[in-house]
Design a protein around this motif. Structure first.
Motif, PDB file in Angstrom:
ATOM      1  N   PRO A  18       0.800  -1.228   0.000  1.00 27.68           N
ATOM      2  CA  PRO A  18       0.000   0.000   0.000  1.00 27.68           C
ATOM      3  C   PRO A  18       0.834   1.281   0.000  1.00 27.68           C
ATOM      4  O   PRO A  18       0.310   2.370  -0.221  1.00 27.68           O
ATOM      5  CB  PRO A  18      -0.803  -0.115   1.309  1.00 27.68           C
ATOM      6  N   ILE A  19       2.131   1.145   0.233  1.00 22.81           N
ATOM      7  CA  ILE A  19       2.988   2.340   0.332  1.00 22.81           C
ATOM      8  C   ILE A  19       3.007   3.078  -1.014  1.00 22.81           C
ATOM      9  O   ILE A  19       3.107   2.448  -2.060  1.00 22.81           O
ATOM     10  CB  ILE A  19       4.419   1.928   0.748  1.00 22.81           C
ATOM     11  N   LEU A  20       2.881   4.393  -0.960  1.00 23.57           N
ATOM     12  CA  LEU A  20       2.913   5.194  -2.189  1.00 23.57           C
ATOM     13  C   LEU A  20       4.362   5.339  -2.659  1.00 23.57           C
ATOM     14  O   LEU A  20       5.286   5.387  -1.839  1.00 23.57           O
ATOM     15  CB  LEU A  20       2.281   6.571  -1.928  1.00 23.57           C
ATOM     16  N   TRP A  21       4.567   5.389  -3.969  1.00 22.40           N
ATOM     17  CA  TRP A  21       5.937   5.332  -4.504  1.00 22.40           C
ATOM     18  C   TRP A  21       6.891   6.354  -3.866  1.00 22.40           C
ATOM     19  O   TRP A  21       8.012   5.996  -3.485  1.00 22.40           O
ATOM     20  CB  TRP A  21       5.932   5.434  -6.037  1.00 22.40           C
ATOM     21  N   PRO A  22       6.504   7.629  -3.667  1.00 28.47           N
ATOM     22  CA  PRO A  22       7.478   8.561  -3.083  1.00 28.47           C
ATOM     23  C   PRO A  22       7.875   8.206  -1.646  1.00 28.47           C
ATOM     24  O   PRO A  22       8.876   8.724  -1.137  1.00 28.47           O
ATOM     25  CB  PRO A  22       6.764   9.922  -3.134  1.00 28.47           C
ATOM     26  N   ASP A  23       7.100   7.327  -0.982  1.00 27.96           N
ATOM     27  CA  ASP A  23       7.457   6.882   0.373  1.00 27.96           C
ATOM     28  C   ASP A  23       8.178   5.532   0.363  1.00 27.96           C
ATOM     29  O   ASP A  23       8.470   4.974   1.424  1.00 27.96           O
ATOM     30  CB  ASP A  23       6.184   6.727   1.235  1.00 27.96           C
ATOM     31  N   PHE A  24       8.413   4.995  -0.801  1.00 23.24           N
ATOM     32  CA  PHE A  24       8.977   3.644  -0.919  1.00 23.24           C
ATOM     33  C   PHE A  24      10.499   3.758  -1.035  1.00 23.24           C
ATOM     34  O   PHE A  24      11.059   3.854  -2.119  1.00 23.24           O
ATOM     35  CB  PHE A  24       8.364   2.957  -2.153  1.00 23.24           C
ATOM     36  N   HIS A  25      11.145   3.734   0.108  1.00 24.39           N
ATOM     37  CA  HIS A  25      12.591   3.938   0.140  1.00 24.39           C
ATOM     38  C   HIS A  25      13.321   2.605   0.360  1.00 24.39           C
ATOM     39  O   HIS A  25      12.703   1.548   0.256  1.00 24.39           O
ATOM     40  CB  HIS A  25      12.941   4.996   1.187  1.00 24.39           C
ATOM     41  N   ALA A  26      14.619   2.685   0.654  1.00 23.56           N
ATOM     42  CA  ALA A  26      15.426   1.459   0.735  1.00 23.56           C
ATOM     43  C   ALA A  26      14.810   0.421   1.686  1.00 23.56           C
ATOM     44  O   ALA A  26      14.710  -0.766   1.346  1.00 23.56           O
ATOM     45  CB  ALA A  26      16.849   1.811   1.162  1.00 23.56           C
ATOM     46  N   GLU A  27      14.381   0.878   2.854  1.00 27.57           N
ATOM     47  CA  GLU A  27      13.855  -0.059   3.852  1.00 27.57           C
ATOM     48  C   GLU A  27      12.592  -0.761   3.330  1.00 27.57           C
ATOM     49  O   GLU A  27      12.414  -1.969   3.495  1.00 27.57           O
ATOM     50  CB  GLU A  27      13.526   0.723   5.132  1.00 27.57           C
ATOM     51  N   GLN A  28      11.717   0.014   2.688  1.00 24.08           N
ATOM     52  CA  GLN A  28      10.473  -0.551   2.171  1.00 24.08           C
ATOM     53  C   GLN A  28      10.758  -1.542   1.036  1.00 24.08           C
ATOM     54  O   GLN A  28      10.090  -2.571   0.916  1.00 24.08           O
ATOM     55  CB  GLN A  28       9.553   0.576   1.670  1.00 24.08           C
ATOM     56  N   LEU A  29      11.755  -1.239   0.228  1.00 28.24           N
ATOM     57  CA  LEU A  29      12.106  -2.168  -0.856  1.00 28.24           C
ATOM     58  C   LEU A  29      12.686  -3.458  -0.265  1.00 28.24           C
ATOM     59  O   LEU A  29      12.330  -4.565  -0.685  1.00 28.24           O
ATOM     60  CB  LEU A  29      13.114  -1.514  -1.819  1.00 28.24           C
ATOM     61  N   ARG A  30      13.545  -3.311   0.724  1.00 29.88           N
ATOM     62  CA  ARG A  30      14.105  -4.519   1.357  1.00 29.88           C
ATOM     63  C   ARG A  30      12.990  -5.374   1.945  1.00 29.88           C
ATOM     64  O   ARG A  30      13.024  -6.606   1.854  1.00 29.88           O
ATOM     65  CB  ARG A  30      15.127  -4.150   2.437  1.00 29.88           C
ATOM     66  N   ASN A  31      11.978  -4.736   2.563  1.00 23.99           N
ATOM     67  CA  ASN A  31      10.849  -5.497   3.116  1.00 23.99           C
ATOM     68  C   ASN A  31      10.089  -6.233   2.022  1.00 23.99           C
ATOM     69  O   ASN A  31       9.694  -7.393   2.189  1.00 23.99           O
ATOM     70  CB  ASN A  31       9.890  -4.575   3.873  1.00 23.99           C
ATOM     71  N   ALA A  32       9.872  -5.578   0.901  1.00 20.41           N
ATOM     72  CA  ALA A  32       9.161  -6.224  -0.221  1.00 20.41           C
ATOM     73  C   ALA A  32       9.968  -7.417  -0.725  1.00 20.41           C
ATOM     74  O   ALA A  32       9.408  -8.470  -1.067  1.00 20.41           O
ATOM     75  CB  ALA A  32       8.930  -5.220  -1.347  1.00 20.41           C
ATOM     76  N   LEU A  33      11.290  -7.269  -0.745  1.00 16.77           N
ATOM     77  CA  LEU A  33      12.135  -8.374  -1.210  1.00 16.77           C
ATOM     78  C   LEU A  33      12.157  -9.519  -0.204  1.00 16.77           C
ATOM     79  O   LEU A  33      12.283 -10.685  -0.579  1.00 16.77           O
ATOM     80  CB  LEU A  33      13.552  -7.870  -1.503  1.00 16.77           C
ATOM     81  N   GLU A  34      11.998  -9.183   1.076  1.00 21.35           N
ATOM     82  CA  GLU A  34      11.894 -10.247   2.089  1.00 21.35           C
ATOM     83  C   GLU A  34      10.623 -11.054   1.845  1.00 21.35           C
ATOM     84  O   GLU A  34      10.600 -12.267   2.013  1.00 21.35           O
ATOM     85  CB  GLU A  34      11.912  -9.672   3.509  1.00 21.35           C
ATOM     86  N   GLU A  35       9.558 -10.366   1.447  1.00 17.90           N
ATOM     87  CA  GLU A  35       8.329 -11.091   1.122  1.00 17.90           C
ATOM     88  C   GLU A  35       8.571 -12.021  -0.070  1.00 17.90           C
ATOM     89  O   GLU A  35       8.156 -13.184  -0.068  1.00 17.90           O
ATOM     90  CB  GLU A  35       7.183 -10.118   0.824  1.00 17.90           C
TER      91      GLU A  35
END
Ligand code: IPE
Ligand code: IPE
Ligand code: MG
Length: 234
Positions: free
Chosen positions: A205-222
Motif C-alpha cells: 500500500p505504500i505510495l511510490w514517493p514513500d517507498f525507500h530502501a527499507e520498504q524495498l528490502r521489506n518487499a524483497l523479504e516477502e
C-alpha cells in the motif's frame, strides 16, 4: 549468476505507482508527487547494487499515460530530462548501464536525446542494468513482436514461444523474478504481459514517493518467502 540475496534474484521490476495520491494527501498538485519520486528511484538503484541484482526495470510511463492532461505529460517528460542530467554522473560512476524499453520514438526530442546520450555513455558499463519503461505497453510490445515475426516466417505453424521471446524489445533480459507494485493497486496495468508469466507479484500500500530502501528490502523479504514452482512439483 546468483545475486547476493541468497535466492534467485536477477531481475526486479517495479510499477512505481501513487505519486498523484502522495501529493494530494499533502494538498499539493499531482506533479509534486512525480518530483518526489526521484529519491525512491535512487534508493532502488542503491539496493539493487548492494544485492548484486543484474536488472531493475522501472515502469515510468505507460502507453496509456499519454491520455493524461497535457500539462502533466509535459511535466513528466521534462522531469525525465532533469533526472537523466542530474543522475548520469553518479549512475556512470556506479557502473550502471542505462537502458529503456517501450516506444522510445514517442518520447519528445529533448528527453529522448538526453536518454540516448546517457545510454551511449553507459553502454560499456557492466553493473546493474537500469531499464526505464517509457511509453511502454505490454500489448504494444506484443503487437510489435508479432509484426517482426510475421515478416520472417513462411507459415504460421512455424511460430514458437522462443521466437516470441526473441522478438520482445529487450530479448536478452531474463523475465522478472519479482514485480513490485506500490500504492495498493493490485493489477499489472499492461506491464510486461509476456515476461510476467511466472514472476512473483508483491503489492504494497505504500505510495511510490514513500517507498525507500527499507520498504524495498521489506518487499524483497516477502519475495524470499515465496515458493516458486513454475508449474512443477517441489
Ligand atoms: C505513477 O503515479 C506515475 C505515473 C503513472 C507516471 P500516478 O501518477 O499514477 O499516481 P496516482 O496513481 O494517481 O496516485
Ligand atoms: C501504471 O500506473 C503505470 C506506471 C506506473 C507508469 P497507472 O497509474 O497508469 O495505472 P492505472 O491507471 O491505475 O491502472
Ligand atoms: Mg497511478
Amino acid at each position: 549468476m546468483k545475486s547476493d540475496f541468497g535466492v534467485n534474484l536477477r531481475h526486479i521490476a517495479i510499477i512505481m505507482d501513487g505519486n498523484g495520491r502522495w501529493a494530494r494527501k499533502r494538498g499539493l498538485p499531482r506533479i509534486k508527487g512525480h518530483s518526489a519520486a526521484e529519491k525512491s528511484i535512487h534508493d532502488a538503484v542503491e539496493v539493487c547494487g548492494e544485492l548484486g541484482v543484474e536488472y531493475l526495470t522501472l515502469y515510468a510511463f505507460s502507453t496509456e499515460n499519454w491520455s493524461r492532461p497535457k500539462a502533466e505529460v509535459s511535466f513528466i517528460m521534462k522531469l525525465l530530462s532533469r533526472f537523466i542530467k542530474g543522475n548520469i554522473d553518479e549512475l556512470d560512476r556506479k557502473n550502471v548501464k542505462l537502458r529503456t524499453t517501450g516506444r522510445l520514438g514517442d518520447i519528445p526530442d529533448g528527453p529522448r536525446q538526453d536518454l540516448e546520450l546517457a545510454m551511449e555513455r553507459t553502454s560499456g558499463n557492466t553493473g546493474l542494468n537500469l531499464i526505464l519503461a517509457l511509453s511502454y505497453g505490454g500489448r504494444a510490445e506484443l503487437r510489435d513482436a508479432f509484426v517482426k515475426i510475421a515478416d520472417n516466417i513462411a507459415a504460421s505453424s512455424d511460430i514458437t514461444e522462443e521466437m516470441i521471446s526473441a522478438a520482445m524489445y529487450n530479448s536478452d533480459v531474463p523475465d522478472p523474478d519479482v514485480i513490485i507494485r506500490t500504492s495498493g493497486e493490485q493489477r499489472l496495468s499492461n506491464f510486461l504481459l509476456w515476461q510476467s508469466a511466472y514472476s512473483e507479484l508483491v503489492f504494497t500500500p505504500i505510495l511510490w514517493p514513500d517507498f525507500h530502501a527499507e520498504q524495498l528490502r521489506n518487499a524483497l523479504e516477502e519475495y524470499r518467502t515465496r515458493k516458486r514452482r513454475f508449474g512443477g512439483l517441489e
